[in-house]
Design an enzyme around this catalytic site. Structure first.
Site, PDB file in Angstrom:
ATOM      1  CB  THR A   1      -0.971   0.046   1.202  1.00 50.03           C
ATOM      2  OG1 THR A   1      -0.220  -0.123   2.399  1.00 50.03           O
ATOM      3  CG2 THR A   1      -2.042  -1.022   1.115  1.00 50.03           C
TER       4      THR A   1
ATOM      5  CG  HIS B   1      -2.649 -15.770  -3.556  1.00 51.50           C
ATOM      6  ND1 HIS B   1      -3.086 -14.894  -2.585  1.00 51.50           N
ATOM      7  CD2 HIS B   1      -2.946 -17.014  -3.081  1.00 51.50           C
ATOM      8  CE1 HIS B   1      -3.626 -15.573  -1.576  1.00 51.50           C
ATOM      9  NE2 HIS B   1      -3.540 -16.855  -1.845  1.00 51.50           N
TER      10      HIS B   1
HETATM   11  P1  CNA Z   1      -6.061  -7.575   2.829  1.00 52.09           P
HETATM   12  O1  CNA Z   1      -7.103  -8.518   3.265  1.00 52.09           O
HETATM   13  O2  CNA Z   1      -6.435  -6.448   1.940  1.00 52.09           O
HETATM   14  O3  CNA Z   1      -5.394  -7.000   4.148  1.00 52.09           O
HETATM   15  C1  CNA Z   1      -4.369  -6.052   4.101  1.00 52.09           C
HETATM   16  C2  CNA Z   1      -3.982  -5.728   5.533  1.00 52.09           C
HETATM   17  O4  CNA Z   1      -2.848  -4.888   5.471  1.00 52.09           O
HETATM   18  C3  CNA Z   1      -5.052  -5.004   6.334  1.00 52.09           C
HETATM   19  O5  CNA Z   1      -5.255  -5.689   7.548  1.00 52.09           O
HETATM   20  C4  CNA Z   1      -4.461  -3.608   6.563  1.00 52.09           C
HETATM   21  O6  CNA Z   1      -4.761  -3.104   7.849  1.00 52.09           O
HETATM   22  C5  CNA Z   1      -2.991  -3.861   6.437  1.00 52.09           C
HETATM   23  N1  CNA Z   1      -2.221  -2.718   5.928  1.00 52.09           N
HETATM   24  C6  CNA Z   1      -2.541  -1.867   4.927  1.00 52.09           C
HETATM   25  N2  CNA Z   1      -1.555  -1.006   4.708  1.00 52.09           N
HETATM   26  C7  CNA Z   1      -0.581  -1.305   5.619  1.00 52.09           C
HETATM   27  C8  CNA Z   1       0.685  -0.759   5.909  1.00 52.09           C
HETATM   28  N3  CNA Z   1       1.185   0.288   5.235  1.00 52.09           N
HETATM   29  N4  CNA Z   1       1.426  -1.321   6.905  1.00 52.09           N
HETATM   30  C9  CNA Z   1       0.929  -2.366   7.614  1.00 52.09           C
HETATM   31  N5  CNA Z   1      -0.266  -2.915   7.391  1.00 52.09           N
HETATM   32  C10 CNA Z   1      -1.007  -2.389   6.393  1.00 52.09           C
HETATM   33  O7  CNA Z   1      -4.866  -8.318   2.095  1.00 52.09           O
HETATM   34  P2  CNA Z   1      -4.288  -9.789   2.308  1.00 52.09           P
HETATM   35  O8  CNA Z   1      -3.007  -9.830   1.588  1.00 52.09           O
HETATM   36  O9  CNA Z   1      -4.349 -10.210   3.708  1.00 52.09           O
HETATM   37  O10 CNA Z   1      -5.388 -10.629   1.523  1.00 52.09           O
HETATM   38  C11 CNA Z   1      -5.006 -11.527   0.676  1.00 52.09           C
HETATM   39  C12 CNA Z   1      -5.402 -11.224  -0.791  1.00 52.09           C
HETATM   40  C13 CNA Z   1      -5.321  -9.780  -1.210  1.00 52.09           C
HETATM   41  C14 CNA Z   1      -4.379 -11.901  -1.610  1.00 52.09           C
HETATM   42  O11 CNA Z   1      -5.003 -12.839  -2.395  1.00 52.09           O
HETATM   43  C15 CNA Z   1      -3.710 -10.862  -2.497  1.00 52.09           C
HETATM   44  O12 CNA Z   1      -3.401 -11.393  -3.748  1.00 52.09           O
HETATM   45  C16 CNA Z   1      -4.706  -9.792  -2.625  1.00 52.09           C
HETATM   46  N6  CNA Z   1      -4.198  -8.457  -3.001  1.00 52.09           N
HETATM   47  C17 CNA Z   1      -2.908  -8.289  -3.440  1.00 52.09           C
HETATM   48  C18 CNA Z   1      -2.439  -7.037  -3.782  1.00 52.09           C
HETATM   49  C19 CNA Z   1      -1.025  -6.890  -4.269  1.00 52.09           C
HETATM   50  O13 CNA Z   1      -0.489  -7.801  -4.912  1.00 52.09           O
HETATM   51  N7  CNA Z   1      -0.365  -5.760  -3.976  1.00 52.09           N
HETATM   52  C20 CNA Z   1      -3.286  -5.917  -3.659  1.00 52.09           C
HETATM   53  C21 CNA Z   1      -4.607  -6.125  -3.210  1.00 52.09           C
HETATM   54  C22 CNA Z   1      -5.038  -7.396  -2.882  1.00 52.09           C
END
Ligand code: CNA
Length: 238
Positions: free
Chosen positions: A28, A121
């Protein structure tokens, strides 16, 4: 420095067997929204939630709609690794970190220089034909407005694990191996809500489990150290 960050720093300084398990929150700070934060993909205006669009049955049924989402949300040209990705790559070069296990599909750990990255993934940076499995560069998916087609007529799809699809068992076995044998396990930027990936952390047997996440997770009670701060900021201090 926050006492818990200091403790994590000490754990890392005294270990050559650190393993990192992460998710969307790691990226993020590079500008890629996650699924669950307030301004994450879930909360943006779209007809279906991302988990529906990114599912096997949705892709099969509405590939055009999938590609509309893909081209608007999943093309991440020009995005750069942040301090968390960069520090993890450095820890690997220093001989401290054995593996990065990620749920992310953005390739940013490799862009930061990490070598041993287990992509649970898959990756949005790769594509293949859903019929003959011929590999294609990601550009094939990103260009134009229609459905990307292989020369065999099949639809080209991203090399990601869509919801409802199984994980690659070789990658899972390798992840289990690293987690089971880790001295320090750092879990970061993940809501730990997506299974089976989240369940892999149950294989950890040590007593140095650090959880670095902005919001609370169902595994907070399980951690030996909790840091509810931005992961890039935490990693720039360790
Ligand atoms: P999620 O469920 O979206 O959770 C993300 C977590 O990260 C949340 O609990 C937030 O509070 C926390 N968070 C956000 N920003 C920060 C930060 N700067 N520092 C610390 N914590 C933070 O995502 P998960 O990865 O748990 O869920 C799994 C899915 C989301 C997977 O299948 C991924 O492929 C999928 N995904 C991937 C991407 C990517 O590749 N960048 C983006 C969006 C979703």
């Amino acid at each position: 420095m926050n006492e818990n960050i200091l403790k994590l720093k000490e754990w890392i300084a005294n270990s050559d067997n650190v393993v990192f398990f992460g998710g969307a929150g790691v990226s993020t700070e590079s500008g890629i929204p996650d699924f669950r934060s307030v301004d994450g993909l879930y909360n943006q205006k779209w007809k279906y939630p991302p988990e529906t669009i990114l599912s096997h049955s949705f892709f099969e049924r509405y590939p055009e709609e999938y590609y509309r989402f893909h081209r608007e949300k999943l093309v991440i040209d020009g995005v750069q690794p942040n301090r968390a990705h960069l520090r993890l790559a450095e820890l690997e070069r220093e001989g401290k970190l054995r593996a990065v296990i990620t749920q992310n599909i953005d390739g940013l750990h490799q862009a930061a220089g990490s070598k041993n990255v287990l992509e649970l993934h898959g990756s949005i940076l790769r594509a293949y034909c859903s019929r003959c499995r011929r590999p294609y560069p990601q550009e094939e998916m990103n260009k134009g407005t229609g459905l990307p087609r292989c020369s065999c007529g099949g639809i080209i799809r991203p090399d990601i694990v869509l919801y409802e699809e199984p994980l690659d068992q070789d990658i899972v076995s390798s992840a289990v191996h690293y987690i089971r044998n880790a001295d320090v396990l750092i879990i970061g930027g993940t809501s730990l809500n997506v299974y089976p990936a989240a369940g892999l952390i149950n294989y950890y047997r040590g007593n140095k489990l650090a959880l670095v996440n902005l919001s609370e997770t169902p595994y907070d009670h399980y951690a030996d150290l909790i840091i509810h701060e931005k992961i890039g900021e935490v990693f720039s201090q360790i």
